[in-house]
Design a protein around this motif. Structure first.
Motif, PDB file in Angstrom:
ATOM      1  N   MET A  44      37.839  58.613  38.355  1.00 24.81           N
ATOM      2  CA  MET A  44      37.232  57.291  38.466  1.00 24.81           C
ATOM      3  C   MET A  44      38.217  56.337  39.108  1.00 24.81           C
ATOM      4  N   GLY A  45      37.841  55.800  40.242  1.00 23.67           N
ATOM      5  CA  GLY A  45      38.691  54.825  40.908  1.00 23.67           C
ATOM      6  C   GLY A  45      38.389  53.428  40.404  1.00 23.67           C
ATOM      7  N   ALA A  46      38.970  52.455  41.065  1.00 24.32           N
ATOM      8  CA  ALA A  46      38.722  51.062  40.717  1.00 24.32           C
ATOM      9  C   ALA A  46      37.230  50.777  40.849  1.00 24.32           C
ATOM     10  N   LEU A  47      36.682  50.037  39.902  1.00 25.29           N
ATOM     11  CA  LEU A  47      35.250  49.754  39.878  1.00 25.29           C
ATOM     12  C   LEU A  47      34.954  48.592  40.819  1.00 25.29           C
ATOM     13  N   LYS A  71      35.433  39.497  36.351  1.00 18.10           N
ATOM     14  CA  LYS A  71      36.059  40.165  35.210  1.00 18.10           C
ATOM     15  C   LYS A  71      37.504  40.490  35.550  1.00 18.10           C
ATOM     16  N   LEU A  72      38.311  40.582  34.513  1.00 18.82           N
ATOM     17  CA  LEU A  72      39.730  40.878  34.687  1.00 18.82           C
ATOM     18  C   LEU A  72      40.089  42.159  33.944  1.00 18.82           C
ATOM     19  N   PRO A  73      41.140  42.816  34.371  1.00 22.78           N
ATOM     20  CA  PRO A  73      41.979  42.598  35.536  1.00 22.78           C
ATOM     21  C   PRO A  73      41.295  43.109  36.802  1.00 22.78           C
ATOM     22  N   TYR A  74      41.507  42.391  37.894  1.00 22.91           N
ATOM     23  CA  TYR A  74      40.874  42.695  39.169  1.00 22.91           C
ATOM     24  C   TYR A  74      41.954  42.719  40.236  1.00 22.91           C
ATOM     25  N   ALA A  75      41.823  43.583  41.214  1.00 21.66           N
ATOM     26  CA  ALA A  75      42.835  43.673  42.270  1.00 21.66           C
ATOM     27  C   ALA A  75      42.165  43.769  43.634  1.00 21.66           C
ATOM     28  N   VAL A  76      42.819  43.158  44.614  1.00 22.21           N
ATOM     29  CA  VAL A  76      42.370  43.225  46.009  1.00 22.21           C
ATOM     30  C   VAL A  76      43.559  43.666  46.843  1.00 22.21           C
ATOM     31  N   GLY A  89      38.662  46.001  43.407  1.00 18.85           N
ATOM     32  CA  GLY A  89      37.903  46.436  42.251  1.00 18.85           C
ATOM     33  C   GLY A  89      38.541  46.072  40.932  1.00 18.85           C
ATOM     34  N   LEU A  90      37.775  46.309  39.896  1.00 25.90           N
ATOM     35  CA  LEU A  90      38.212  46.104  38.520  1.00 25.90           C
ATOM     36  C   LEU A  90      39.144  47.254  38.170  1.00 25.90           C
ATOM     37  N   VAL A  91      40.340  46.949  37.669  1.00 25.09           N
ATOM     38  CA  VAL A  91      41.309  47.995  37.364  1.00 25.09           C
ATOM     39  C   VAL A  91      41.723  47.902  35.899  1.00 25.09           C
ATOM     40  N   ASN A  92      41.552  48.990  35.182  1.00 19.26           N
ATOM     41  CA  ASN A  92      41.892  49.032  33.761  1.00 19.26           C
ATOM     42  C   ASN A  92      42.984  50.040  33.445  1.00 19.26           C
ATOM     43  N   SER A  93      43.455  50.769  34.461  1.00 17.49           N
ATOM     44  CA  SER A  93      44.448  51.814  34.215  1.00 17.49           C
ATOM     45  C   SER A  93      45.282  52.032  35.464  1.00 17.49           C
ATOM     46  N   GLU A 151      45.565  54.809  37.047  1.00 15.47           N
ATOM     47  CA  GLU A 151      44.784  55.620  37.987  1.00 15.47           C
ATOM     48  C   GLU A 151      43.878  54.746  38.843  1.00 15.47           C
ATOM     49  N   GLN A 152      43.246  53.751  38.217  1.00 16.81           N
ATOM     50  CA  GLN A 152      42.359  52.871  38.971  1.00 16.81           C
ATOM     51  C   GLN A 152      43.149  51.997  39.936  1.00 16.81           C
ATOM     52  N   LEU A 153      44.324  51.556  39.540  1.00 18.08           N
ATOM     53  CA  LEU A 153      45.171  50.776  40.438  1.00 18.08           C
ATOM     54  C   LEU A 153      45.613  51.629  41.622  1.00 18.08           C
TER      55      LEU A 153
END
Length: 198
Positions: free
Chosen positions: A40-43, A150-155, A167-171, A173-175
């Motif tokens: 699962m990548g960044a949402l 929603k947070l945390p979010y990254a661009v 996307g929304l990053v919670n881990s 892996e998603q970052l």
């Protein structure tokens, strides 16, 4: 007596063999599930500027000091704009990961933290979390421009100031999936996986 013992022994072996067959069948099913469930990548949220578009341009003051931070203009490095809040527990959990990324990827990447709210709260958070190594923007403009809900979010912006992943990053892996998407030239890891299975 020995006949009853022999029968129970045979039944026991049949039960053991049946359990082994069941165990192998379950192990096979778990393997099939691992193949079907992709990482699962960044949402990605479907709002704000799209991947591939130029980023909105900002020139905002750093939270501490008299410097200004420019976002969205062409430069020599990519920029990871990380949206966080002092009250977000997941954001705090990701800070060590951001430090690691900032140290290991500093040749090509600049990490910029951004948030909005009251300055005293952010100054206290900045000091307590020891965020001196990061530029820290305190403005509602980036959040509104990127439509962060929603947070945390990254661009992630490339060197030309274009949005390459978000996307929304919670881990971790998603970052890291944002960096993977940039390397693969896709909007998200999910898009890449969808193209692989199509």
């Amino acid at each position: 007596m020995t006949e009853a013992l022999m029968i129970s022994n045979v039944l026991l072996w049949i039960a053991v063999l049946a359990a082994l067959v069941g165990l192998f069948a379950l192990a096979r099913q778990i393997g099939v599930l691992y193949e079907r469930v992709a990482p699962m990548g960044a949402l990605m949220m479907d709002t704000g500027p799209k991947v591939g578009e130029p980023s909105p341009v900002f020139e905002l003051p750093n939270l501490v000091g008299n410097t200004r931070v420019t976002i969205g203009r062409p430069g020599d490095k990519s920029t990871l704009l990380f949206f966080l809040s002092p009250t977000c527990p997941v954001c705090k959990k990701l800070l060590p990961i951001l430090r690691s990324v900032n140290n290991t990827e500093k040749d090509w990447l600049r990490v910029v933290l951004t948030s909005d709210g009251e300055q005293p709260e952010h100054l206290a958070f900045y000091e307590k979390a020891d965020l001196k190594e990061f530029p820290y923007l305190l403005s509602s403009e980036p959040g509104m421009a990127y439509r962060v809900a929603k947070l945390p979010y990254a661009v992630l912006l490339n060197e030309q100031g274009r949005i390459v992943a978000k996307g929304l990053v919670n881990s971790r892996e998603q970052l890291e999936s944002l960096f993977t998407a940039k390397e693969l030239g896709v909007a998200s890891v999910q898009e890449f996986i969808d193209h692989q299975h199509a």
